[in-house]
Scaffold this motif. Structure first.
Motif, PDB file in Angstrom:
ATOM      1  N   MET A 165       0.849  -1.143   0.089  1.00 37.47           N
ATOM      2  CA  MET A 165       0.026  -0.070  -0.087  1.00 37.47           C
ATOM      3  C   MET A 165       0.859   1.296   0.048  1.00 37.47           C
ATOM      4  N   LEU A 166       1.971   1.228   0.676  1.00 32.96           N
ATOM      5  CA  LEU A 166       2.898   2.412   0.805  1.00 32.96           C
ATOM      6  C   LEU A 166       3.892   2.441  -0.241  1.00 32.96           C
ATOM      7  N   SER A 167       3.853   1.496  -1.206  1.00 27.20           N
ATOM      8  CA  SER A 167       5.105   1.388  -2.028  1.00 27.20           C
ATOM      9  C   SER A 167       5.282   2.617  -2.832  1.00 27.20           C
ATOM     10  N   ASP A 168       4.310   3.218  -3.295  1.00 25.91           N
ATOM     11  CA  ASP A 168       4.661   4.438  -4.265  1.00 25.91           C
ATOM     12  C   ASP A 168       5.219   5.696  -3.208  1.00 25.91           C
ATOM     13  N   LYS A 169       5.056   5.617  -1.948  1.00 23.64           N
ATOM     14  CA  LYS A 169       5.676   6.701  -1.071  1.00 23.64           C
ATOM     15  C   LYS A 169       7.280   6.208  -0.703  1.00 23.64           C
ATOM     16  N   ILE A 170       7.495   4.866  -0.812  1.00 22.52           N
ATOM     17  CA  ILE A 170       8.755   4.471  -0.461  1.00 22.52           C
ATOM     18  C   ILE A 170       9.617   4.386  -1.513  1.00 22.52           C
ATOM     19  N   PRO A 171      10.861   5.080  -1.536  1.00 18.55           N
ATOM     20  CA  PRO A 171      11.765   5.158  -2.769  1.00 18.55           C
ATOM     21  C   PRO A 171      12.574   3.832  -3.323  1.00 18.55           C
ATOM     22  N   LEU A 172      12.123   2.737  -2.687  1.00 26.89           N
ATOM     23  CA  LEU A 172      12.779   1.292  -2.906  1.00 26.89           C
ATOM     24  C   LEU A 172      12.970   1.391  -4.389  1.00 26.89           C
ATOM     25  N   LEU A 211      16.879   4.138  -5.471  1.00 23.57           N
ATOM     26  CA  LEU A 211      17.906   4.830  -4.669  1.00 23.57           C
ATOM     27  C   LEU A 211      19.076   4.973  -5.485  1.00 23.57           C
ATOM     28  N   PRO A 212      20.051   6.017  -4.845  1.00 23.92           N
ATOM     29  CA  PRO A 212      21.293   6.325  -5.599  1.00 23.92           C
ATOM     30  C   PRO A 212      22.010   5.033  -5.334  1.00 23.92           C
ATOM     31  N   GLY A 213      22.518   4.618  -6.531  1.00 20.43           N
ATOM     32  CA  GLY A 213      23.454   3.181  -6.487  1.00 20.43           C
ATOM     33  C   GLY A 213      22.929   2.288  -7.268  1.00 20.43           C
ATOM     34  N   ASP A 214      21.435   2.475  -7.392  1.00 18.48           N
ATOM     35  CA  ASP A 214      20.792   1.479  -8.491  1.00 18.48           C
ATOM     36  C   ASP A 214      21.092   1.793  -9.814  1.00 18.48           C
ATOM     37  N   VAL A 215      21.677   0.904 -10.544  1.00 18.45           N
ATOM     38  CA  VAL A 215      22.057   0.949 -12.056  1.00 18.45           C
ATOM     39  C   VAL A 215      20.854   1.002 -13.125  1.00 18.45           C
ATOM     40  N   GLN A 216      20.848   1.828 -13.931  1.00 17.17           N
ATOM     41  CA  GLN A 216      19.908   1.663 -15.052  1.00 17.17           C
ATOM     42  C   GLN A 216      20.640   1.961 -16.413  1.00 17.17           C
ATOM     43  N   ILE A 217      20.713   0.983 -17.228  1.00 19.13           N
ATOM     44  CA  ILE A 217      21.446   1.209 -18.415  1.00 19.13           C
ATOM     45  C   ILE A 217      20.380   1.023 -19.706  1.00 19.13           C
ATOM     46  N   GLY A 218      20.754   1.985 -20.556  1.00 15.59           N
ATOM     47  CA  GLY A 218      19.756   1.709 -21.703  1.00 15.59           C
ATOM     48  C   GLY A 218      18.838   2.962 -22.141  1.00 15.59           C
ATOM     49  N   GLY A 219      18.263   2.734 -23.417  1.00 16.16           N
ATOM     50  CA  GLY A 219      17.223   3.753 -23.379  1.00 16.16           C
ATOM     51  C   GLY A 219      16.283   3.188 -24.632  1.00 16.16           C
ATOM     52  N   GLY A 220      15.128   3.894 -24.684  1.00 17.79           N
ATOM     53  CA  GLY A 220      14.307   3.398 -25.845  1.00 17.79           C
ATOM     54  C   GLY A 220      13.648   2.116 -25.627  1.00 17.79           C
ATOM     55  N   ARG A 221      13.888   1.262 -26.446  1.00 19.26           N
ATOM     56  CA  ARG A 221      13.253  -0.197 -26.073  1.00 19.26           C
ATOM     57  C   ARG A 221      14.145  -1.280 -25.377  1.00 19.26           C
ATOM     58  N   PHE A 222      15.417  -0.838 -25.234  1.00 21.07           N
ATOM     59  CA  PHE A 222      16.415  -1.584 -24.255  1.00 21.07           C
ATOM     60  C   PHE A 222      16.504  -0.906 -23.036  1.00 21.07           C
ATOM     61  N   ALA A 268      21.797  -0.907  -4.945  1.00 16.69           N
ATOM     62  CA  ALA A 268      21.522  -0.388  -3.361  1.00 16.69           C
ATOM     63  C   ALA A 268      20.314  -0.922  -2.809  1.00 16.69           C
ATOM     64  N   THR A 269      19.168  -0.957  -3.472  1.00 16.68           N
ATOM     65  CA  THR A 269      17.977  -1.504  -2.866  1.00 16.68           C
ATOM     66  C   THR A 269      18.231  -2.895  -2.446  1.00 16.68           C
ATOM     67  N   SER A 270      19.011  -3.837  -3.082  1.00 17.40           N
ATOM     68  CA  SER A 270      19.034  -5.081  -2.739  1.00 17.40           C
ATOM     69  C   SER A 270      20.177  -5.240  -1.528  1.00 17.40           C
TER      70      SER A 270
END
Length: 72
Positions: free
Chosen positions: A25-32, A35-46, A53-55
């Motif tokens: 219920m509170l998952s939208d308010k918790i920034p899990l 977080l800084p340290g979570d890696v996101q690579i790519g753009g578009g369709r990939f 950091a979340t782990s």
């Protein structure tokens, strides 16, 4: 038959289910997951998303909780 053990299990299981429900219920308010340290690579369709950091945070929190219950 001793009904204390199944009763204790049901109380603990119910508490865990309530806590998980509150987290959802509170998952939208918790920034899990954002977080800084979570890696996101790519753009578009990939896209590749690696929640480092979340782990680590969830691992520490779950370790503390499990140690609290295991020492009783």
């Amino acid at each position: 038959m001793n009904w204390a053990e199944p009763g204790k299990f049901l109380v603990i299981a119910g508490t865990v289910i309530v806590v998980i429900g509150l987290i959802f219920m509170l998952s939208d308010k918790i920034p899990l997951g954002r977080l800084p340290g979570d890696v996101q690579i790519g753009g578009g369709r990939f896209k590749i998303y690696i929640p480092v950091a979340t782990s680590i945070l969830l691992s520490v929190v779950l370790t503390v909780i499990m140690n609290f219950f295991a020492r009783r």
